[in-house]
Design a protein around this motif. Sequence first.
Motif, PDB file in Angstrom:
ATOM      1  N   LEU A 197       0.750  -1.158  -0.004  1.00 16.00           N
ATOM      2  CA  LEU A 197       0.060  -0.022   0.074  1.00 16.00           C
ATOM      3  C   LEU A 197       0.841   1.205   0.027  1.00 16.00           C
ATOM      4  O   LEU A 197       1.878   1.108   0.686  1.00 16.00           O
ATOM      5  CB  LEU A 197      -0.871  -0.011   1.203  1.00 16.00           C
ATOM      6  CG  LEU A 197      -1.757   1.309   1.509  1.00 16.00           C
ATOM      7  CD1 LEU A 197      -2.915   1.248   0.487  1.00 16.00           C
ATOM      8  CD2 LEU A 197      -2.313   1.213   2.858  1.00 16.00           C
ATOM      9  N   GLU A 199       0.630   4.790   1.164  1.00 17.57           N
ATOM     10  CA  GLU A 199      -0.215   5.251   2.240  1.00 17.57           C
ATOM     11  C   GLU A 199       0.134   6.762   2.265  1.00 17.57           C
ATOM     12  O   GLU A 199       1.440   7.247   2.816  1.00 17.57           O
ATOM     13  CB  GLU A 199      -0.314   4.698   3.490  1.00 17.57           C
ATOM     14  CG  GLU A 199      -1.215   5.267   4.657  1.00 17.57           C
ATOM     15  CD  GLU A 199      -1.108   4.100   5.775  1.00 17.57           C
ATOM     16  OE1 GLU A 199      -2.154   4.172   6.552  1.00 17.57           O
ATOM     17  OE2 GLU A 199       0.013   3.655   6.027  1.00 17.57           O
ATOM     18  N   HIS A 337      -8.805  -1.509   3.401  1.00 16.90           N
ATOM     19  CA  HIS A 337      -8.598  -0.386   2.723  1.00 16.90           C
ATOM     20  C   HIS A 337     -10.174  -0.091   2.253  1.00 16.90           C
ATOM     21  O   HIS A 337     -10.450   0.874   1.971  1.00 16.90           O
ATOM     22  CB  HIS A 337      -7.756  -0.847   1.189  1.00 16.90           C
ATOM     23  CG  HIS A 337      -7.589   0.354   0.398  1.00 16.90           C
ATOM     24  ND1 HIS A 337      -8.403   0.242  -0.628  1.00 16.90           N
ATOM     25  CD2 HIS A 337      -6.751   1.383   0.611  1.00 16.90           C
ATOM     26  CE1 HIS A 337      -7.910   1.116  -1.425  1.00 16.90           C
ATOM     27  NE2 HIS A 337      -6.929   2.008  -0.667  1.00 16.90           N
ATOM     28  N   TRP A 342      -7.216   2.053   5.749  1.00 14.59           N
ATOM     29  CA  TRP A 342      -6.110   2.328   5.289  1.00 14.59           C
ATOM     30  C   TRP A 342      -6.487   3.078   3.849  1.00 14.59           C
ATOM     31  O   TRP A 342      -7.156   2.704   2.995  1.00 14.59           O
ATOM     32  CB  TRP A 342      -5.358   0.978   4.794  1.00 14.59           C
ATOM     33  CG  TRP A 342      -4.289   0.686   5.826  1.00 14.59           C
ATOM     34  CD1 TRP A 342      -3.192   1.685   6.288  1.00 14.59           C
ATOM     35  CD2 TRP A 342      -3.999  -0.536   6.481  1.00 14.59           C
ATOM     36  NE1 TRP A 342      -2.555   0.774   7.261  1.00 14.59           N
ATOM     37  CE2 TRP A 342      -3.062  -0.616   7.455  1.00 14.59           C
ATOM     38  CE3 TRP A 342      -4.647  -1.831   6.553  1.00 14.59           C
ATOM     39  CZ2 TRP A 342      -2.630  -1.543   8.037  1.00 14.59           C
ATOM     40  CZ3 TRP A 342      -4.321  -2.792   7.336  1.00 14.59           C
ATOM     41  CH2 TRP A 342      -3.234  -2.697   8.091  1.00 14.59           C
TER      42      TRP A 342
END
Length: 352
Positions: A197, A199, A337, A342
């Motif tokens: 990911l 982020e 997510h 997230w």
Amino acid sequence: MEPARGRSPLARRGPSAASSRQPLQLRLDTFLTEKSMKFEDLEAFVHVAQQQGFSRAASQMRVAQSALSRRVTRLEHQLGVQLLWRHGRGVQLTEHGTALLERASGLMAELKSIRSDLLAHAVEPRGEVSIALTPTAAQVLVPRLVLELRRDFPQIKLAVREGFSGFIHGWVAEGGIDLAMLYDPEPNAELEIVPLLNEPLYLVAPRERAGLPELPLRNGHVPVRALGALPLILPSHAHSLRSLLERLAAERRFALDVVNEIDGMRAIKGMVEAGLGYTVFSYAGVYEEVNAGTLEIIPLAPRLGWKLALVERKLQAQTRALAEVRRIILRQIHVLHERGFWQGELCAIVGA
């Protein structure tokens, strides 16, 4: 006169007493074929030698330091040689210790491989899988992972360690962890690093900012360079976030104003909530406080982010238990997510 505590009696004899005995190869062969052989003694010696100290080895093996010391001392008496020089900073291998480590490391690796192969062919995945995660990931992901394992794979035993990314990287590189989730891992030829990911990071501010410098907002964003003029509460350099911010400041030629250095996310958030400064973090780390209205996140310009990755050793044994834990982690990251915990962009392997 009693021997000094914590030292093997063999340590007083010096190298001449040990070298006058029969060759280590013969004694080791005899030792390995004796019915009284204790494999735990050999395992203890290998861990202490690799970690260069009893304290670090005890932490890795999750046993008492005194128990490790007894095992190594017992091994030295059975072999009739001193294996380690003990000193204030840890231990150092003797000539005999070096010879034993070379043989014992291969033996332990082979036994672990045999055990892994047997478990891999079991009808039901079973065995222990050790994982390490950052505090933010551990808080949300571990309960979901354990619940799914208990429901679908009750024979898999999960061992969990929590820490900052810098510490986790060392744990997995040393072989103490099977699977790790951390931010911005350093490239390593012995590690398999799978990006999960991308982020975004935000400036984290208290709702009530009386007494703090006013934020120089531009279209709802805080310029990255403004981080040099704001009182920041940040973790130490062991945290990948601190390293990232220090590199950013060096590239843009300004210095961070770190008023407090705290290695604990709860304490950092408490300090910011109290109006004692600002910090920088991802939404996942402060989502509870943001939803409760005690903290707010403000985008940085240009966008600043870090990469969450799954890390494991390339040459470690691949068991069915490890494969199931890995699969569940990837799926749960995708779920979290989608639910907004997230933020950022998922990498292709997670969305597959």
